[in-house]
Every structure is written in C-alpha cells, then in structure tokens.
Scaffold this active site. Structure first.
Site, PDB file in Angstrom:
ATOM      1  N   HIS A 111     -18.233 -10.258  10.876  1.00  0.00           N
ATOM      2  CA  HIS A 111     -18.473 -10.760  12.226  1.00  0.00           C
ATOM      3  C   HIS A 111     -19.249 -12.063  12.137  1.00  0.00           C
ATOM      4  O   HIS A 111     -20.075 -12.233  11.235  1.00  0.00           O
ATOM      5  CB  HIS A 111     -19.317  -9.774  13.054  1.00  0.00           C
ATOM      6  CG  HIS A 111     -18.533  -8.744  13.800  1.00  0.00           C
ATOM      7  ND1 HIS A 111     -19.065  -7.513  14.131  1.00  0.00           N
ATOM      8  CD2 HIS A 111     -17.279  -8.740  14.312  1.00  0.00           C
ATOM      9  CE1 HIS A 111     -18.166  -6.804  14.802  1.00  0.00           C
ATOM     10  NE2 HIS A 111     -17.079  -7.523  14.919  1.00  0.00           N
TER      11      HIS A 111
ATOM     12  N   CYS B 271     -26.690  -7.087  16.189  1.00  0.00           N
ATOM     13  CA  CYS B 271     -25.623  -6.141  16.546  1.00  0.00           C
ATOM     14  C   CYS B 271     -26.074  -5.175  17.640  1.00  0.00           C
ATOM     15  O   CYS B 271     -25.274  -4.736  18.459  1.00  0.00           O
ATOM     16  CB  CYS B 271     -25.186  -5.343  15.320  1.00  0.00           C
ATOM     17  SG  CYS B 271     -24.229  -6.294  14.130  1.00  0.00           S
TER      18      CYS B 271
END
Length: 276
Positions: free
Chosen positions: A175, A269
C-alpha cells in the site's frame, strides 16, 4: 526540508477497535496465520493510539467493529475523503469486501458528506494521500498490488483534485501508506526503493525537499505514520524514523502497535482522516 516552525492543525479521524482482530488469512507478506494474535493486547495498544490522538486535541470518531471482518481495525482502507466528498473503497480481496459497506454506512448516516460509490478497485487511504498545501491540493495515489490504476482517474473525477499515479514495486510495501506519508500539508517522507524508477523521478520532481527513509525505516512500518503537522505518531519499533522526523523539526510520538503489525499495518492503517 527547511526547519521553520512546525505547527499542528486540528484533525478529525475515524478508527475502528480491533474487537474481532485475528490473522486468519494471509493477503500480504506480513501476515502469518501460525502466530496467534493477543486480542487483549491489540485492544490496549489501539486504545493508547486513540487516546494519543484525542490527547493532542484531535476528534476521533469510532466505527463499530463487525464480526467476521478481522481487518476492519485498518480503518484507513475504507474510504478516502477530500473537501467533504468521500470516494468509497472497493477491496481487492473478498475477505475484506464487506468493510466498504460499513464505511459507507458511516458516511451516509451524516449530511456532512457526499459519498460516491466506486466502480474501480481501490483501498481508500491505503493507496491515497492528500496534501492540501502542495500545488493547490494534490492527491498521491499508489498502484501495483491492491488499487487498480483506473481508480486514480476515477478519484480525480470524483474529487476534482489532481491525482499523481505512483507505481509500487516491492510486495513488502503493498500500500502507498507503507511507503510514503504526509508530514504536513506540503511535505512528505517516503522510501524511494518501494517505487518504480519513473515514480521515484516524479516524487523527486514534486518534492525535492522530501525526507527520505531507508529500508530499515520502511520495514519497521516507520512510514505508516499519522502527523498533524507537528506531532508525528509512529510505532515504537521505528526508532530510526523517529530520529529523522525529529531532526526535521517534528515531534515524534511513539506508540506500541506490535499486535496490529501482525496483520501488516501500523499507525496510519488504523487511522482514517476525515477531511470535511
């Protein structure tokens, strides 16, 4: 990066407690289904992160955890908001697909947001970062592992902000938010080797004064941070990264998130920023 006064700006965040957090499948290189998660410890660590943010004066909304969705604690992946418009997530893996609807319900329950359901696969702030003070408002967008590059064009149409596509090339940094972070409204830090050579050139052109991280910083999830422009909240393992942000004039605030790292995520996150 110049060392002018680093000023914090009050933020609004969305978090989801790890009440159902386990590592029962592996969809990134950090997940090991053979090592049990300490659920109580995960919840304690998450609560410390939440109180760190609220203690700095930020508002934190809490999204209810849902059974059967162990990764919901990674709330940054559920959507991406800019100027009161929310570009929803559409997860690559079926194990996480239902998370998108939980986030949609949060935004559509309030008149404050314009929610747009995506057609393209994207994982919210996992692969999108926003810098309101750079070039009049710039979106950085990652692709290569989770988010379809077609989502970048879709996000640009939805949000009306320029979107810069950056190719991720190392599976360990699947990511964008594991390889790059906004330190304030105009400055970023990133690990160059997580990106393709061409994307490295793009980043160097856009952010010539960026704070560059090394592999050790990235593997310690030191780039998976949350910053309010002054205080940089990052996990305790990222000691090298803490020294670098301190030298750049920011105030590092380490938080232990060792349990959440078992699922392949850390501070960022677990924290979605809500930009009204």
């Amino acid at each position: 990066m110049s060392h002018d006064e680093r000023l914090p700006r009050n933020r609004t965040y969305l978090m989801c407690p790890p009440e159902h957090f386990t590592v029962e499948y592996a969809i990134n290189p950090w997940m090991d289904t053979k090592v049990a998660v300490d659920a109580g410890r995960a919840l304690t660590q998450w609560e410390m992160l939440r109180t760190t943010l609220t203690g700095l004066g930020h508002q934190v909304h809490v999204l209810d955890a849902r059974p059967g969705l162990p990764d919901m604690v990674y709330s940054a992946n559920g959507a991406f908001s800019v100027d009161g418009t929310v570009y929803g997530a559409r997860f690559k893996y079926p194990q996480r697909a239902a998370e998108a609807a939980a986030h949609q319900a949060f935004y559509t329950s309030s008149f404050a947001w314009r929610y747009v359901e995506p057609q393209q696969v994207n994982e919210g702030e996992g692969d999108f970062a926003y810098l309101p003070g750079a070039y009049g408002g710039l979106v950085l967008a990652g692709y290569g592992f989770r988010t379809d590059p077609a989502a970048h064009a879709e996000a640009q149409e939805v949000l009306g902000r320029p979107v810069i596509s950056l190719k991720l090339v190392d599976p360990a940094f699947y990511h964008l938010d594991t390889a790059l972070a906004a330190l304030d409204d105009r400055h970023v830090t990133y690990y160059p080797d997580a990106f393709s050579p061409a994307s490295q050139r793009v980043l160097a052109q856009l952010f010539p004064d960026a704070l560059l991280a090394d592999r050790e910083d990235a593997e310690a999830f030191g780039l998976n941070l949350v910053s309010d422009g002054r205080h940089v909240i990052l996990n305790t393992e990222a000691t090298g990264m803490a020294r670098k942000v301190s030298a750049a004039g920011y105030l590092p605030m380490p938080v232990d998130l060792s349990e959440l790292k078992r699922g392949g995520g850390s501070v960022k996150c677990a924290v979605a920023e809500l930009r009204a």
